[in-house]
Design a protein around this motif. Structure first.
Motif, PDB file in Angstrom:
ATOM      1  N   PRO A 177       0.839  -1.463  -0.041  1.00 15.59           N
ATOM      2  CA  PRO A 177      -0.003  -0.209   0.147  1.00 15.59           C
ATOM      3  C   PRO A 177       0.999   1.147  -0.081  1.00 15.59           C
ATOM      4  CG  PRO A 177      -0.808  -1.707   1.731  1.00 15.59           C
ATOM      5  CD  PRO A 177       0.430  -2.079   1.108  1.00 15.59           C
ATOM      6  N   GLN A 178       1.928   1.364   0.718  1.00 17.31           N
ATOM      7  CA  GLN A 178       2.670   2.355   0.915  1.00 17.31           C
ATOM      8  C   GLN A 178       3.363   2.750  -0.621  1.00 17.31           C
ATOM      9  OE1 GLN A 178       3.342  -0.349   2.532  1.00 17.31           O
ATOM     10  NE2 GLN A 178       5.427  -0.719   2.614  1.00 17.31           N
ATOM     11  N   TYR A 179       3.487   1.953  -1.359  1.00 20.30           N
ATOM     12  CA  TYR A 179       3.998   2.403  -2.906  1.00 20.30           C
ATOM     13  C   TYR A 179       3.086   2.869  -3.572  1.00 20.30           C
ATOM     14  CZ  TYR A 179       8.518  -0.270  -2.078  1.00 20.30           C
ATOM     15  OH  TYR A 179       9.790  -0.563  -1.667  1.00 20.30           O
ATOM     16  N   LEU A 180       1.548   2.470  -3.312  1.00 24.44           N
ATOM     17  CA  LEU A 180       0.908   2.935  -4.237  1.00 24.44           C
ATOM     18  C   LEU A 180       0.594   4.344  -4.232  1.00 24.44           C
ATOM     19  CD1 LEU A 180      -1.617   0.345  -3.642  1.00 24.44           C
ATOM     20  CD2 LEU A 180       0.043   0.484  -5.562  1.00 24.44           C
ATOM     21  N   LYS A 181       0.972   5.096  -2.781  1.00 23.65           N
ATOM     22  CA  LYS A 181       0.971   6.667  -2.556  1.00 23.65           C
ATOM     23  C   LYS A 181       1.824   7.506  -3.708  1.00 23.65           C
ATOM     24  CE  LYS A 181      -0.432   5.668   1.929  1.00 23.65           C
ATOM     25  NZ  LYS A 181      -0.071   5.923   3.543  1.00 23.65           N
ATOM     26  N   GLN A 182       2.770   6.760  -4.193  1.00 26.66           N
ATOM     27  CA  GLN A 182       3.594   7.577  -4.853  1.00 26.66           C
ATOM     28  C   GLN A 182       3.187   7.469  -6.533  1.00 26.66           C
ATOM     29  OE1 GLN A 182       7.461   5.439  -5.033  1.00 26.66           O
ATOM     30  NE2 GLN A 182       7.337   5.097  -2.645  1.00 26.66           N
ATOM     31  N   GLU A 183       3.298   8.874  -6.722  1.00 28.07           N
ATOM     32  CA  GLU A 183       2.854   9.089  -8.148  1.00 28.07           C
ATOM     33  C   GLU A 183       3.300   8.390  -9.385  1.00 28.07           C
ATOM     34  OE1 GLU A 183       0.090  11.085  -9.195  1.00 28.07           O
ATOM     35  OE2 GLU A 183      -0.316  11.410  -7.288  1.00 28.07           O
ATOM     36  N   LYS A 186       1.680   5.034  -9.522  1.00 31.76           N
ATOM     37  CA  LYS A 186       0.331   5.183  -9.795  1.00 31.76           C
ATOM     38  C   LYS A 186       0.381   5.403 -11.408  1.00 31.76           C
ATOM     39  CE  LYS A 186      -1.649   7.565  -5.947  1.00 31.76           C
ATOM     40  NZ  LYS A 186      -2.266   8.874  -5.394  1.00 31.76           N
ATOM     41  N   ASN A 203      -5.257  -3.981   0.730  1.00 34.66           N
ATOM     42  CA  ASN A 203      -4.817  -2.885  -0.326  1.00 34.66           C
ATOM     43  C   ASN A 203      -3.502  -3.174  -0.759  1.00 34.66           C
ATOM     44  OD1 ASN A 203      -7.199  -1.061   0.464  1.00 34.66           O
ATOM     45  ND2 ASN A 203      -6.102  -0.727   2.245  1.00 34.66           N
TER      46      ASN A 203
END
Length: 267
Positions: A177-183, A186, A203
């Motif tokens: 999940p923490q990686y998915l916050k990076q643009e 995404k 997630n």
């Protein structure tokens, strides 16, 4: 009918859950009824009562349902991958076998793919393994044109898969999940025009478009399964499974572990 019974038992609990949590509880509960019935049929060699199984587990708290399901799935996964391991050992030279097994096992722990099949004749061995899987488990998987209009290819079972069986594994690159916050991440993942991104309830996201970079597995094509057409019910349920460590862990008396020599077959 099974889901209705299970939902009634958790009616008070459901009111406290967010929609995603409620759906996870429904899926995990249904899956546990199926895997438990499969295990009981193997033990009794006959039919079992799904109502009795539902009654047996309806008083379990959610964490215990999830835990028992993980154990059932882990037992099946070990059986499947032990079978693949024996096949590989039988089809490799005795001189190379110990060194190759150690190399592949160590490499898989560091996320390095030591492809078992990337050599002349590898495709033929894949075909042989698929046939042996069908003889052992009663079915194998195939990608063929879907019977759903406009859906392209789909996932087919060749043979008979009893309810409660693992019939597919979502292979691909896993994004916490923490990686998915990076643009940047995404932008790499989206858009997903062919619906090959698989989201777990915790997630984590699996990108099945990149399963070519993962070890090949005869069941590692679950992402090819299509949603049923309107008016039809699904015949599979997607649930999360975590490969335990080699040493394992004990939770509420349930021991989960996964042999080191089989880690090379994690797709």
């Amino acid at each position: 009918a099974i889901l209705v019974g299970l939902h009634r038992a958790y009616q008070q609990y459901f009111r406290k859950l967010k929609p995603q949590q409620a759906q996870e509880l429904a899926d995990v509960s249904l899956a546990l009824v199926c895997t438990t019935s499969l295990q009981k049929r193997k033990e009794k060699d006959g039919d079992v009562s799904l109502d009795a199984i539902s009654d047996e587990i309806e008083g379990y708290p959610f964490f215990k349902i999830r835990q028992h399901l993980q154990k059932d799935l882990n037992d099946q996964m070990i059986e499947i991958n032990k079978f693949i391991h024996r096949f590989n050992c039988q089809n490799s030279s005795k001189e190379d076998r110990p060194i190759e097994e150690k190399r592949r096992s160590m490499a898989s722990e560091f996320g390095i793919d030591m492809n078992h099949w990337n050599f002349p004749g590898g495709d033929e061995l894949k075909s042989q393994l698929n046939e042996k899987m069908k003889s052992k488990f009663g079915f194998n998987l195939a990608i063929k044109p879907s019977c759903i209009e406009g859906a392209g290819n789909g996932l087919w079972v060749d043979g008979y898969a009893p309810a409660g069986s693992i019939v597919g594994i979502f292979s691909g690159l896993v994004y916490p999940p923490q990686y998915l916050k990076q643009e940047k991440i995404k932008n790499e993942l989206l858009p997903d025009e062919n619906l090959q991104l698989i989201a777990r309830y915790d997630n984590y996201v699996i990108d099945s478009r990149k399963n070519g970079s993962c070890p090949w597995h005869p069941m590692g094509i679950a992402s090819m399964a299509n949603h049923p057409s309107k008016g039809n019910q699904p015949n599979v349920v997607q649930v999360a499974y975590d490969f335990p460590s080699e040493t394992g862990i004990t939770i509420d008396g349930v021991r989960l572990s996964y042999p080191r020599e089989l880690r090379q077959y994690i797709p």
